[in-house]
Scaffold this motif. Structure first.
Motif, mmCIF file in Angstrom:
data_model
loop_
_atom_site.group_PDB
_atom_site.id
_atom_site.type_symbol
_atom_site.label_atom_id
_atom_site.label_comp_id
_atom_site.label_asym_id
_atom_site.label_seq_id
_atom_site.Cartn_x
_atom_site.Cartn_y
_atom_site.Cartn_z
ATOM 1 N N TYR A 76 -45.728 -3.725 -26.912
ATOM 2 C CA TYR A 76 -44.424 -3.065 -26.795
ATOM 3 C C TYR A 76 -44.067 -2.256 -28.043
ATOM 4 C CZ TYR A 76 -42.934 -5.244 -22.414
ATOM 5 O OH TYR A 76 -42.808 -5.613 -21.099
ATOM 6 N N GLY B 116 -39.378 5.130 -24.590
ATOM 7 C CA GLY B 116 -39.278 4.778 -23.177
ATOM 8 C C GLY B 116 -38.657 3.407 -22.961
ATOM 9 N N VAL B 117 -37.680 3.076 -23.806
ATOM 10 C CA VAL B 117 -37.053 1.747 -23.782
ATOM 11 C C VAL B 117 -35.540 1.975 -23.729
ATOM 12 C CG1 VAL B 117 -36.581 -0.218 -25.301
ATOM 13 C CG2 VAL B 117 -38.895 0.659 -25.106
ATOM 14 N N ARG C 89 -35.390 7.084 -26.226
ATOM 15 C CA ARG C 89 -36.041 8.075 -25.347
ATOM 16 C C ARG C 89 -37.533 8.176 -25.659
ATOM 17 N NH1 ARG C 89 -37.795 12.992 -25.560
ATOM 18 N NH2 ARG C 89 -37.184 13.351 -27.722
ATOM 19 N N MET C 90 -37.856 8.292 -26.950
ATOM 20 C CA MET C 90 -39.255 8.491 -27.321
ATOM 21 C C MET C 90 -40.110 7.263 -27.025
ATOM 22 S SD MET C 90 -38.589 10.565 -30.879
ATOM 23 C CE MET C 90 -40.263 10.852 -31.406
#
Lengths: 452, 89
Positions: free
Chosen positions: A52, A266-267, A263-264
């Motif tokens: 993650y 994806g969370v 955003r970068m």
């Protein structure tokens, strides 16, 4: 086009006033890593964190480059380990802490929080084993942070846990005696702990949180102080307005970074923590803001009122600037990490009792305070009991991070360097609290009405 | 991506020329430019369009830093959103 004064104001905040993003903290749920076999559990934990958080440091560096905002720390918060520890032994918990440490080193974060237990009402067997393993876990790892929640407004105070944690703190100091008891700087005792706090050492990913989340903690004491220099001698109405406006601008920057990082990576974006977090660097002190309001030295009469105004105005300015506010959200007053606080203690202007009073009006409690190394465990527990009582009765978070400095006494100091700074050993009340702490049991939850 | 370039330092001949030249080499388009003296410092602010930029942001910033050193001024390039978020609701 922006006007030149706006642009220069922002640049000035970043260049001269040490405005920065203190931390981007990724919260990761480890609930699905639980396994009865500790070896498999550890592998699950290691793999999940690395998977993650693989790009966390890279993304933070890219954001820093794009906006020219210093991002000081990249961190991980995980599910309280006591919740997933399985049926292991005390040694198994130490080995889990080492796995967390290895994962933190692999992805390049400076701290990983969540070696934690929530015992405000009672202990599970796992909680008991985890708490017993804390001294060894903190002594044998570098980046793991631990926290224990011993009280809430709804449940009251678990005095058995308070008594136990006093002994744990003493033992943690002893096991890291060669490094001025640094293990204790990575252990926080809480009342009403928030589940989404991005700041260490108390960060963990609460059981009510989602799979993975990005939380951001801002800084900015230097910026607030610089803004107040422009309203010298003016009434408090103007002081409060000035703090609000400055807090708004600082928080907007935090919100921008949090959104961009989420955003970068994806969370989902979680929260921005509206805290003024000092560092030992000159010009980055909460104490100096209070002194700018007109106090000769932080700790003198008027300090609590000044801090109350500051803390409230930061929140009022900050809430509109961010879509989600959470975490600790209050001015931090750690002694070792704030040049003005250190100075105030050394001058004899700031005592432990005054710090306790100050925590009634701000987060986050008695933070990074060194006390004599021969302080009895019961006295440490009693200091914790006093502080969590303030949190429980006032429905707020309070915390204690004490260092019984091994072999040191009032007049000595402990020196850690970096963000942890240095702490003069503070005087404590010499009278015993042993019989009080030895009672054990629970202090019942308080009334929520008739609040006088 | 639109960026804001700020040049701050002691005034001298050729600052705008040298900075504009470097931007042209990197295929960065200047959208707006303003110059003022704040206190004793020369301050130039440019809004630029970096859509057709031919180098990485890291490379461009390194070149601007180098030029800044040569000219004895500080040159910063930041995404416009930091100013927008701070000063516009």
């Amino acid at each position: 086009m922006f006007n030149p004064y706006e642009i220069m104001e922002t640049i000035h905040m970043l260049e001269e006033e040490k405005l920065d993003i203190r931390t981007i903290t990724m919260g990761i749920s480890l609930l699905d890593c639980a396994h009865g076999d500790t070896r498999i559990l550890r592998k699950n934990i290691y793999d999940k964190i690395c998977n993650y958080a693989r790009d966390l440091v890279k993304v933070a560096d890219e954001i820093q480059l794009k906006y020219d905002i210093p991002i000081i720390n990249k961190r991980i918060a995980v599910t309280p380990i006591a919740m997933i520890g399985g049926a292991g032994t005390e040694e198994d918990y130490v080995s889990i802490a080492r796995t967390l440490d290895e994962a933190a080193k692999e992805i390049g974060v400076d701290f990983i929080g969540g070696f934690s237990a929530l015992v405000h009402k009672g202990h599970t067997d796992n909680d008991r084993k985890l708490i017993a393993s804390i001294p060894e876990a903190l002594a044998s790892t570098e980046r793991v942070c631990s926290s224990v929640n011993v009280a809430t407004t709804k449940a009251g105070i678990n005095m058995d846990a308070v008594a136990e944690i006093g002994r744990v703190i003493k033992k943690t100091a002893e096991l890291t005696a060669d490094r001025d008891g640094i293990g204790c700087s990575k252990l926080v005792v809480f009342a009403n702990v928030p589940e989404d706090n991005p700041f260490m050492a108390g960060a963990f990913h609460g059981p009510g949180e989602g799979e993975c989340v990005i939380n951001v903690g801002i800084s900015g004491p230097g910026t607030v102080k610089a803004a107040l220099e422009k309203v010298k001698g003016k009434p408090f109405d103007e002081v409060a307005e000035t703090v609000k406006k400055t807090a708004f601008k600082i928080t907007r920057m935090g919100q921008l970074v949090a959104r961009e990082a989420a955003r970068m990576l994806g969370v989902p974006f979680g929260i921005v923590d509206l805290s003024l977090a000092p560092t030992p660097a000159v010009g980055d002190s909460v104490a100096h803001i209070l002194e700018e309001m007109g106090l000769e030295c932080c700790g003198t009469h008027g300090t609590t009122a000044a801090l109350a105004l500051l803390n409230d105005a930061v929140k009022k300015g900050g809430v509109m600037a961010s879509s989600h506010v959470g975490g600790l959200s209050g001015a931090f007053i750690p002694v070792s990490e704030d040049a003005g606080m250190i100075n105030a203690v050394e001058k004899g202007a700031l005592s432990l009792e005054k710090l306790e009073a100050m925590t009634c009006v701000c987060s986050v409690g008695l933070d990074m305070i060194a006390v004599p190394g021969d302080t009895p465990a019961e006295t440490i527990s009693a200091i914790i009991a006093d502080e969590v009582a303030i949190g429980v009765i006032n429905n707020k978070t309070t915390a204690v991070r004490l260092i019984p400095a091994p072999g040191k006494d009032v007049g000595d100091e402990v020196v850690y360097g970096g963000l942890f700074g240095r702490a003069p050993v503070m005087k404590i009340n010499p009278y015993s609290s042993k019989d009080f702490i030895d009672r054990g049991g629970r202090i019942p939850a308080p009334m929520q009405s008739l609040k006088n | 991506m639109r960026g804001i370039i700020t040049v701050i330092g002691m005034d001298k001949i050729g600052i705008i020329a040298r900075v504009s030249n470097l931007l042209a080499e990197c295929k960065i388009n200047i959208l707006d430019i303003s110059q003022t003296i704040m206190g004793e410092y020369f301050t130039m602010i440019m809004m630029v369009d970096m859509e057709k930029m031919e180098f990485s942001l890291e490379e461009v910033k390194a070149r601007l830093d180098k030029l800044g050193e040569e000219l004895g001024v500080s040159i910063k390039l930041q995404h416009e959103d930091i100013f927008r978020s701070m000063h516009r609701i």
